[in-house]
Motif scaffolding. Sequence first.
Motif, PDB file in Angstrom:
ATOM      1  N   SER A  89       0.838  -1.198   0.000  1.00 43.56           N
ATOM      2  CA  SER A  89       0.000   0.000   0.000  1.00 43.56           C
ATOM      3  C   SER A  89       0.869   1.242   0.000  1.00 43.56           C
ATOM      4  CB  SER A  89      -0.926   0.022   1.223  1.00 43.56           C
ATOM      5  OG  SER A  89      -0.171   0.124   2.418  1.00 43.56           O
ATOM      6  N   THR A 143      -3.682   3.920  -1.249  1.00 44.05           N
ATOM      7  CA  THR A 143      -3.780   3.057  -2.425  1.00 44.05           C
ATOM      8  C   THR A 143      -3.361   1.644  -2.050  1.00 44.05           C
ATOM      9  OG1 THR A 143      -3.240   4.935  -3.847  1.00 44.05           O
ATOM     10  CG2 THR A 143      -3.111   2.739  -4.824  1.00 44.05           C
ATOM     11  N   TYR A 175      -2.665  -2.221  -3.419  1.00 47.55           N
ATOM     12  CA  TYR A 175      -2.282  -2.959  -4.625  1.00 47.55           C
ATOM     13  C   TYR A 175      -2.413  -4.460  -4.368  1.00 47.55           C
ATOM     14  CZ  TYR A 175      -0.038   1.401  -6.139  1.00 47.55           C
ATOM     15  OH  TYR A 175       0.214   2.711  -6.498  1.00 47.55           O
ATOM     16  N   ALA A 209      -5.221  -2.122  -8.522  1.00 47.43           N
ATOM     17  CA  ALA A 209      -5.108  -1.227  -7.364  1.00 47.43           C
ATOM     18  C   ALA A 209      -6.408  -0.462  -7.175  1.00 47.43           C
ATOM     19  CB  ALA A 209      -3.951  -0.248  -7.554  1.00 47.43           C
ATOM     20  N   GLU A 260      -7.877   3.024  -5.067  1.00 51.15           N
ATOM     21  CA  GLU A 260      -7.521   4.248  -4.353  1.00 51.15           C
ATOM     22  C   GLU A 260      -8.662   4.639  -3.425  1.00 51.15           C
ATOM     23  OE1 GLU A 260      -5.421   7.916  -6.184  1.00 51.15           O
ATOM     24  OE2 GLU A 260      -7.580   8.381  -6.202  1.00 51.15           O
ATOM     25  N   LEU A 296      -7.812   2.059  -9.613  1.00 45.92           N
ATOM     26  CA  LEU A 296      -6.704   2.815 -10.181  1.00 45.92           C
ATOM     27  C   LEU A 296      -6.037   2.067 -11.327  1.00 45.92           C
ATOM     28  CD1 LEU A 296      -5.550   5.604  -9.479  1.00 45.92           C
ATOM     29  CD2 LEU A 296      -3.784   4.441  -8.136  1.00 45.92           C
TER      30      LEU A 296
END
Length: 595
Positions: free
Chosen positions: A64, A78, A80, A86, A88, A115
């Motif tokens: 993150s 964010t 991942y 990902a 956000e 994202l």
Amino acid sequence: MNNLELGVIGNCAFSALINRRGRVVWCCLPRFDGDPIFCSLINGSETGAERGFFDLLIDDFSHSEQHYEPNTAILVTTLYDQHGAAVEITDFAPRFVRYERMHRPQRLIRLLKPLHGTPRIRIRLRPTQDYGRALLRRVHGSNHINYVGDQVSYRLTTDVPVSFLLDEVPFLLEGPAALIFGSDDPIRRSVADATRESYEQTLHYWRDWTRSLSIPFEWQDEVIRAAITLKLCCFEETGAVIAAMTTSIPEAAGTQRNWDYRYCWLRDAYFVINALNRLGTTKTMEQYLHYIANIAAGAKDSLLQPVYSITLEPKLVEREIETLAGYRNHAPVRVGNQAYEHIQNDVYGSVIMAATQAFFDRRLAHPGDRRLFERLENLGYQCAKLYNQPDASLWEFRGIARVHTFSAVMCWAGCDRLARISRRLELRDRAQYWQGQADRIRDEIVERAYDPLRNTFVGSFGGQELDASLLLLHDLQFLAADDPRFLGTVEAVEAALRRGNHMMRYIEDDDFGTPQNAFNICTFWLISALAAIGRKDDARAIFEAMLQCRNSLGLLSEDTDPVTGEMWGNFPQTYSMVGIIHSAVVLSKPWEEAF
């Protein structure tokens, strides 16, 4: 494991702490000292706390990132996954002007946006009541869920399918979504429109506010973050300033130094007001003056407590909470603070000093006048009466009472400032009176608290001990920076209490043994003292080291382990954030020399 790698959002009515994985681990409603509906921060280990949080999980989590939108209190996290997708998360509490009034609703807004790729996420919302005793009961509609307790009801409004939240099932986030959690008020427009407008106006508010700051040339980002954090610790409704947003984060591992700091200490508030005034933001001072005016009006015989609730309540009865396991299982969890019963004689000077600028600053809409001066005089009489009486000191000893030098100096400062205010108001008789009181107190402090053999002031009248508050003798204008007695005091205190780049507040045993961790504000006091006596290179080196002790978002707690650098104590600590501002202002090169 829980730690203090947390971000802070808020709107000067309530706040929330959010960890690097996007979990809301602490949030009290309806205000800072309310029941923490999200309390997992102090309910044992992160994995063991199955209630009291609001989080968003991504399948196959990888790592993150977290940052603030520049110059705002809007936090972006964010998450991942291991496949490159990902999500956000943008978190904020709305704050902006509406209908010529500040709009600060009890709402936590979480904006979700895919994202990269199509992340698969799961949302878990588990608010509690009565300090984690029970989960709130859920009642849902087509686009919202009510969380109902014994005497409370909160609402989550969202454009995410409600069933996904009720069952906590994973789902693909294919486009933007929003979650609005807070007071049980219906949203009478689309969630997307409501959240977009709130986001844009809140963003504008914070950036406009930071543009008004008079910041030093160096360490601008650090100062701005500290200033925003201090602003978030102000309860705007009454003007109170809280010491920290949490309770019971221990000062050190394995201790019972677990206190509730969600109240307004008059001393701490003075330092906050002083720091914000240095940056040119005076409205907080004006609001605080209303708070202390109400405190003083309700004080019997003008006797002040060191701490009050943010709504002026004097009784803060301390009790232990058994339903929460504590930060990293460090019990007890305490609510309330016994310090309200303490005698701490420095508070009278603190209030007078917090109000002094009001008589000299031409920018204020409501400058200090004769009426305010007369109220402050009542506190000055207490300074003149109590300066040489035993108290619990600013360190709030529970079993030690002495005539503490810092308390006496703050009483001197109260009388000294009243003399200056009198001259400003052209009240010659009052100026002569208060200058006489200040001179009398000063003479006795020098006689009874200065050790000529060691060339240092000591922590109490006739004592031998040293404490870090003696480093403030120059900042409080009691001694000139080049006074040999101040130079000697700085040397003695530094030699006794410095641990690497950190300062202990004192090293003698107190009610809970010997302090283990450094007290951050004391390190900043050393920085200021070193700068004043010409050791600016040393001061800058320590300041840079302290900046490295902040978390990744630029925030500090109360204490630092001088060996590991780990943060302990309640968070974020206003004292510590004040230290960042003060040190930067003192050490920065002038703007005129910057180019």
